[in-house]
Design an enzyme around this catalytic site. Structure first.
Site, short mmCIF file in Angstrom:
data_model
loop_
_atom_site.label_atom_id
_atom_site.label_comp_id
_atom_site.label_asym_id
_atom_site.label_seq_id
_atom_site.Cartn_x
_atom_site.Cartn_y
_atom_site.Cartn_z
N GLU A 30 -14.49 -12.65 -8.98
CA GLU A 30 -13.90 -11.47 -8.33
C GLU A 30 -13.53 -10.44 -9.39
O GLU A 30 -12.78 -10.72 -10.33
CB GLU A 30 -12.66 -11.83 -7.48
CG GLU A 30 -12.12 -10.59 -6.78
CD GLU A 30 -11.20 -10.84 -5.62
OE1 GLU A 30 -11.12 -11.99 -5.13
OE2 GLU A 30 -10.54 -9.86 -5.20
N GLU A 76 -8.76 -9.03 -14.04
CA GLU A 76 -7.90 -7.92 -13.61
C GLU A 76 -7.12 -7.43 -14.84
O GLU A 76 -6.41 -8.21 -15.47
CB GLU A 76 -6.94 -8.44 -12.51
CG GLU A 76 -5.84 -7.49 -12.08
CD GLU A 76 -6.34 -6.13 -11.62
OE1 GLU A 76 -7.09 -6.07 -10.63
OE2 GLU A 76 -6.00 -5.13 -12.28
N ASP A 134 -11.42 0.92 -7.89
CA ASP A 134 -10.79 2.23 -8.10
C ASP A 134 -11.82 3.32 -7.78
O ASP A 134 -12.94 3.28 -8.30
CB ASP A 134 -10.31 2.37 -9.54
CG ASP A 134 -9.12 1.47 -9.83
OD1 ASP A 134 -8.39 1.13 -8.87
OD2 ASP A 134 -8.92 1.10 -10.99
N ASP A 143 -12.31 1.58 1.21
CA ASP A 143 -11.70 2.42 2.25
C ASP A 143 -11.85 3.88 1.84
O ASP A 143 -11.16 4.75 2.36
CB ASP A 143 -10.21 2.08 2.42
CG ASP A 143 -9.41 2.35 1.16
OD1 ASP A 143 -9.86 1.90 0.08
OD2 ASP A 143 -8.35 3.01 1.22
N THR A 147 -6.30 -7.94 1.99
CA THR A 147 -5.31 -7.95 0.89
C THR A 147 -4.19 -6.97 1.24
O THR A 147 -4.31 -6.18 2.18
CB THR A 147 -5.96 -7.51 -0.44
OG1 THR A 147 -6.39 -6.16 -0.29
CG2 THR A 147 -7.13 -8.39 -0.82
N ARG A 148 -3.14 -7.01 0.46
CA ARG A 148 -2.03 -6.07 0.69
C ARG A 148 -2.49 -4.64 0.54
O ARG A 148 -2.11 -3.75 1.29
CB ARG A 148 -0.91 -6.37 -0.31
CG ARG A 148 0.28 -6.97 0.37
CD ARG A 148 1.43 -7.19 -0.55
NE ARG A 148 1.42 -6.38 -1.76
CZ ARG A 148 2.12 -6.69 -2.84
NH1 ARG A 148 2.87 -7.76 -2.86
NH2 ARG A 148 2.11 -5.93 -3.90
C1 LIG Z 1 -7.58 -0.41 -5.66
S1 LIG Z 1 -7.27 -1.89 -6.50
C2 LIG Z 1 -7.88 -3.14 -5.38
C3 LIG Z 1 -7.34 -4.49 -5.69
C4 LIG Z 1 -7.94 -5.64 -4.88
N1 LIG Z 1 -9.35 -5.79 -5.14
C5 LIG Z 1 -7.72 -5.47 -3.41
O1 LIG Z 1 -8.67 -5.17 -2.69
O2 LIG Z 1 -6.57 -5.64 -2.98
C6 LIG Z 1 -8.55 -1.85 -7.76
C7 LIG Z 1 -8.31 -2.87 -8.86
O3 LIG Z 1 -9.40 -2.89 -9.76
C8 LIG Z 1 -8.87 -3.14 -11.05
N2 LIG Z 1 -9.87 -2.75 -12.06
C9 LIG Z 1 -10.21 -1.53 -12.46
N3 LIG Z 1 -11.13 -1.58 -13.44
C10 LIG Z 1 -11.40 -2.89 -13.66
C11 LIG Z 1 -12.25 -3.59 -14.54
N4 LIG Z 1 -13.02 -2.97 -15.42
N5 LIG Z 1 -12.24 -4.95 -14.49
C12 LIG Z 1 -11.47 -5.58 -13.62
N6 LIG Z 1 -10.64 -4.97 -12.75
C13 LIG Z 1 -10.61 -3.64 -12.77
C14 LIG Z 1 -7.60 -2.32 -11.06
O4 LIG Z 1 -6.69 -2.71 -12.07
C15 LIG Z 1 -7.06 -2.58 -9.66
O5 LIG Z 1 -6.21 -3.70 -9.61
#
Ligand SMILES: C[S@@+](CC[C@H](N)C(=O)[O-])C[C@H]1O[C@@H](n2cnc3c(N)ncnc32)[C@H](O)[C@@H]1O
Length: 233
Positions: free
Chosen positions: A62, A87, A136, A172, A211-212
């Site tokens: 993931e 993460e 992101d 989303d 997820t939250r």
């Molecule tokens: C909008 S959040 C979504 C979190 C989770 N996937 C969810 O759906 O609840 C996007 C996540 O991607 C992580 N992220 C961004 N760039 C990343 C990378 N290069 N490797 C791993 N995670 C990354 C961010 O830190 C963030 O926690």
């Protein structure tokens, strides 16, 4: 200027935003100091099921697990499979560690940092499943190269999945949605979109927990959420 570094299309310049939010609570800090070293992905060398779990088993990965709810749910559902989550946001890592401890999840390994760094060290055709949920969005055009869904990373996803393996992607964000589908169209020779009409992308597939982050997107911001499953050819 390209966001790719060193001529390597799978090394994105600044891919993630924040790496720390609120200061960790004492219990969270303890988990990061004690549990994380026990279940961290090795810092160097090949990342294989044998190395992480002592024996061959289906591997799931993931990318950007956020608070780790989806990762923990899947790992609990499939105790004989091995789960790797990456993460960079330390608060998310601490939350995932709490899920691992509370669920007694022996089949999870975590990387605090960039997912692509670990993904590159996984031998080709190793993964049974790969998850990218609500990456992101980097919504501005000038930041589009920072999106996880781009040709370099998606080529890497294709390399690392086994034939028949599955890539799940959810978002989303309408800008990201369009961008991601454009990228995936360029990979139609390597990924089959498992689609049977609108219901496929409008309805949450089974075994894909909310997820939250996603709940907030839907209930607080009123966003639609779109779900995609692609099979590696
Ligand atoms: C909008 S959040 C979504 C979190 C989770 N996937 C969810 O759906 O609840 C996007 C996540 O991607 C992580 N992220 C961004 N760039 C990343 C990378 N290069 N490797 C791993 N995670 C990354 C961010 O830190 C963030 O926690």
């Amino acid at each position: 200027m390209s966001a790719y570094k060193d001529g390597d299309p799978t090394t994105l310049g600044r891919l993630y935003g924040r790496s720390q939010g609120k200061p960790l609570r004492t219990g969270q800090q303890q988990l990061v100091e004690t549990l994380l070293p026990q279940i961290a992905v090795p810092a160097e060398g090949a990342v294989t099921a044998e190395r992480l779990f002592g024996a061959d088993r289906p591997l799931h990965f993931e990318i950007g697990f956020g608070g780790g709810e989806h990762l923990a749910y899947r790992a609990d559902l499939l105790p004989d499979h091995g789960f790797i989550g990456a993460e960079p946001f330390v608060n998310g890592v601490a939350q995932a560690l709490a899920h691992v401890r509370e669920g007694g999840l022996a089949n999870v390994r975590l990387h605090h940092g960039d997912a692509l760094e670990v993904l590159r060290r996984i031998p080709d055709r190793s993964l049974a499943m790969l998850y990218l949920l609500h990456p992101d969005p980097w919504p501005k055009n000038k930041h589009a190269k920072r999106r996880m869904m781009n040709d370099g990373p998606v080529a890497l996803f294709a390399d690392k999945l086994k034939p028949g393996g599955e890539f799940r992607f959810g978002t989303d964000h309408p800008v990201y949605l369009r961008h991601a589908l454009m990228v995936m169209r360029r990979f139609a020779d390597r990924f089959e979109w498992l689609v049977k009409g609108r219901a496929s992308w409008e309805n949450r597939p089974s075994g894909w927990p909310e997820t939250r982050y996603e709940r907030k997107a839907r209930t607080v911001f009123g966003h639609e959420v779109w779900y995609f499953r692609f099979r590696r050819r």
